[in-house]
Design an enzyme around this catalytic site. Structure first.
Site, PDB file in Angstrom:
ATOM      1  N   GLU A 243       0.837  -1.196   0.000  1.00 55.23           N
ATOM      2  CA  GLU A 243       0.000   0.000   0.000  1.00 55.23           C
ATOM      3  C   GLU A 243       0.873   1.248   0.000  1.00 55.23           C
ATOM      4  OE1 GLU A 243      -3.277   2.432   2.728  1.00 55.23           O
ATOM      5  OE2 GLU A 243      -2.806   0.341   3.191  1.00 55.23           O
ATOM      6  N   LYS A 375      -7.672 -15.332  16.491  1.00 52.96           N
ATOM      7  CA  LYS A 375      -7.866 -14.975  15.084  1.00 52.96           C
ATOM      8  C   LYS A 375      -9.318 -14.639  14.743  1.00 52.96           C
ATOM      9  CE  LYS A 375      -3.938 -17.890  13.920  1.00 52.96           C
ATOM     10  NZ  LYS A 375      -3.438 -19.089  13.247  1.00 52.96           N
ATOM     11  N   ASP A 451       2.284 -14.232  12.790  1.00 48.53           N
ATOM     12  CA  ASP A 451       1.127 -14.850  12.137  1.00 48.53           C
ATOM     13  C   ASP A 451       0.206 -13.731  11.657  1.00 48.53           C
ATOM     14  OD1 ASP A 451      -1.173 -16.159  11.383  1.00 48.53           O
ATOM     15  OD2 ASP A 451      -1.105 -17.598  13.033  1.00 48.53           O
ATOM     16  N   HIS A 549      -2.768  10.186  -1.433  1.00 48.34           N
ATOM     17  CA  HIS A 549      -2.948   8.865  -2.042  1.00 48.34           C
ATOM     18  C   HIS A 549      -2.916   8.940  -3.557  1.00 48.34           C
ATOM     19  CE1 HIS A 549      -3.723   5.797   1.057  1.00 48.34           C
ATOM     20  NE2 HIS A 549      -4.046   6.825   1.819  1.00 48.34           N
TER      21      HIS A 549
END
Length: 562
Positions: A243, A375, A451, A549
């Site tokens: 990004e 998670k 993770d 952006h």
């Protein structure tokens, strides 16, 4: 056209017949000649042998008669014939290097033709059985650089004789296994993997711990933000992301924090959780176990059972919840410098085995009952914490807000109240009272081998902003109750991720103070989130978000699909 083709076949057939007849006649003539020749040759040899033996026995002077001279000449001519006839056959049977190469190329060509035919037949059989789609020639093509052994193994995988997952154990070479799996996949799926890197990666390092059935690796650029001044130390923060503008924005936040004297952090809790679910025949029995587990007098006994599983795993607390006759038991323990999921799971299994002796009617449904919770967004992690619970703060001076962040203290405070607090509340957010904490957490996680799925609960964050020092300066803080990180195990052992951990000074286990490296990494994550929140909120307040952006997050390359 058909008559011409038939004529060609006729002439070709006649030519072949004539060639065969000619070869047959020539062979018969040569056979007769050799028979006559050998008959005369042995006769001459016998004649010379008998004549010379008589002369030796009778001591006759060695003078050759006319017939003897003729016999000697014939013998010499026969010897020359022998050399020319048998010598040429011997030379023709010798494998010269050029001929060997030609034969090898011919064998490989024939082999690959046969292999291509076999693969096509296998594919056709799969199509008939409804198991696969037709393979185009491009997808089923055989690579000229592949060895014969590799092609045989690829054929075995394509036809289903060798399971793809067994290649590493069967071949004993992880890189070769990846190559064969990759080629077989291209044939089976009819899709090219060109562009997915293969070379330059240590496939041995991921065996049994990171990834199964690899076919390559994905490249993610790593940027650097900072230095970040945190608790009196400077950190250059690696961020793996695709990004645009993210690293630049975080870097601006670091600059603002440094110019204001740095940030400080406090660890509130440090404990990984695992919550199995067990079932009884009645609610009463489930409640009995709940009371037993939560009785302080029983904790030391349970802790001693739990702690046998690891040198670093130490049981901290047990919290239970009942749903009917089902009991959910949430164990919390310290895990040293490891993230600790496997460590806490082993300890939990020890305790369950122990409890089974006194509660034989306990039915263990699962080692994880989602009361952990791992998670997944969960209120229990937001309230109780999981992993490292951290608060990080900084006071940004008014002039820094104006010159570096290009906005004002009043604008930031108002925007934070309406966006991060009120807006998130209206949306029913769970732990999402922030601008983009997940952005920074994900980037640091990927760079340091964490993770990535645990970004879900690790990104729980509430960002607070208020004016201090008479309204001149900005107090900004992030509270993150469940940052789950480790500096040993899993992806932290891979070369690239290990290098990023080394850059932060937290590589591996801390030998002097167990768990210090993992806690420091969690602090860096929180400090980086603080910098990212500060910069993005300033960009929004100043109306710079879209402009930045458009400048940094859009490719200048023209797409071939446009």
């Amino acid at each position: 056209m058909k008559s011409v083709s038939m004529a060609d076949e006729y002439f070709n057939s006649n030519n072949q017949k004539q060639a065969v007849a000619s070869n047959t006649t020539s062979n018969k003539t040569m056979s007769i000649f050799n028979t006559v020749f050998f008959t005369f040759f042995f006769s001459v040899v016998y004649y010379l042998f008998v004549t010379f033996r008589e002369k030796f026995q009778t001591h006759t002077p060695f003078h050759l008669t006319l017939w003897e001279m003729v016999a000697v000449v014939y013998f010499g001519a026969s010897f020359v014939y022998f050399l020319s006839f048998f010598g040429m056959n011997f030379l023709q049977s010798m494998p010269f290097p050029e001929e060997e190469e030609e034969e090898q190329l011919l064998d490989e060509t024939n082999y690959k033709d046969n292999l291509q035919s076999t693969i096509s037949v296998a594919a056709s059989n799969q199509i008939k059985d409804g198991l696969a789609a037709p393979l185009p020639a491009a997808a089923a093509a055989v690579d000229d650089n592949i060895t014969k052994d590799d092609e045989e193994m690829i054929q075995s995988v394509v036809t289903g004789k060798t399971p793809s997952y067994s290649l590493e154990s069967k071949l004993g070479d992880c890189k070769r296994a990846t190559f064969i799996r990759r080629k077989a996949l291209e044939i089976i799926t009819e899709r090219s993997l060109e562009g997915l890197p293969f070379e330059g990666f240590d496939y041995e390092s991921i065996l049994g711990q990171c990834c199964e059935m690899p076919i390559g690796y994905v490249q993610i650029p790593v940027g650097i933000a900072g230095p970040l001044m945190l608790d009196g130390m400077e950190f250059s923060v690696p961020m793996a992301t695709t990004e645009g503008c993210l690293v630049a924005s975080t870097n601006r936040g670091c600059k603002a924090i440094n110019a204001s004297g740095g940030a400080t952090s406090v660890i509130l809790k440090d404990g990984m959780t695992r919550a199995p679910v067990v079932r009884f025949a009645s609610v009463k029995r489930a409640a009995e176990l709940k009371f037993f587990l939560e009785e302080p007098l029983n904790f030391q006994t349970l802790a001693s059972i739990f702690n046998r599983s690891s040198r670093f795993g130490r049981l901290q607390s047990i919290k239970c919840a009942i749903a009917g006759k089902n009991l959910y038991i949430r164990f919390t323990c310290s895990t040293g410098d490891a993230m600790g999921m496997n460590m806490v799971s082993k300890g939990v299994q020890n305790v369950l085995d122990y409890l089974q002796l006194d509660y034989p009617d306990m039915d263990i449904i699962g080692i994880s009952g989602n009361y952990c919770s791992d998670k997944k967004p969960a209120a229990i992690n937001w309230i109780e914490g999981r992993g490292k619970s951290i608060v990080c703060e900084a006071i940004i001076k008014q002039e820094v807000v104006q010159k570096v962040l290009k906005t004002s203290v009043e604008s930031l405070v108002e925007l934070n109240m309406l966006k991060n607090l009120t807006g998130s509340a209206i949306a029913g957010a769970l732990g999402g009272f922030n601008a983009h904490a997940s952005n920074i957490v994900s980037a640091v996680f990927l760079a340091t081998g964490q993770d990535p799925a645990q970004n879900v609960e690790s990104s729980h964050c509430i960002t607070m902003m208020e004016a201090v020092n008479g309204g001149r300066d900005l107090h900004v803080s992030v509270t993150m109750p469940s940052i789950e990180v480790g500096t040993v195990g899993g992806g932290t052992q891979l070369a690239s991720q290990s290098a990023c951990l080394n850059l932060l000074g937290v590589k591996g286990a801390n030998k002097e103070s167990a768990g210090s490296n993992a806690r420091q990494l969690a602090k860096v994550v929180a400090g980086s989130v603080l910098a990212g929140e500060l910069s993005l909120m300033s960009a929004i307040a100043a109306g710079q978000l879209v402009k930045s952006h458009m400048k940094y997050n859009r490719s200048n390359k023209v797409s071939s699909n446009v």
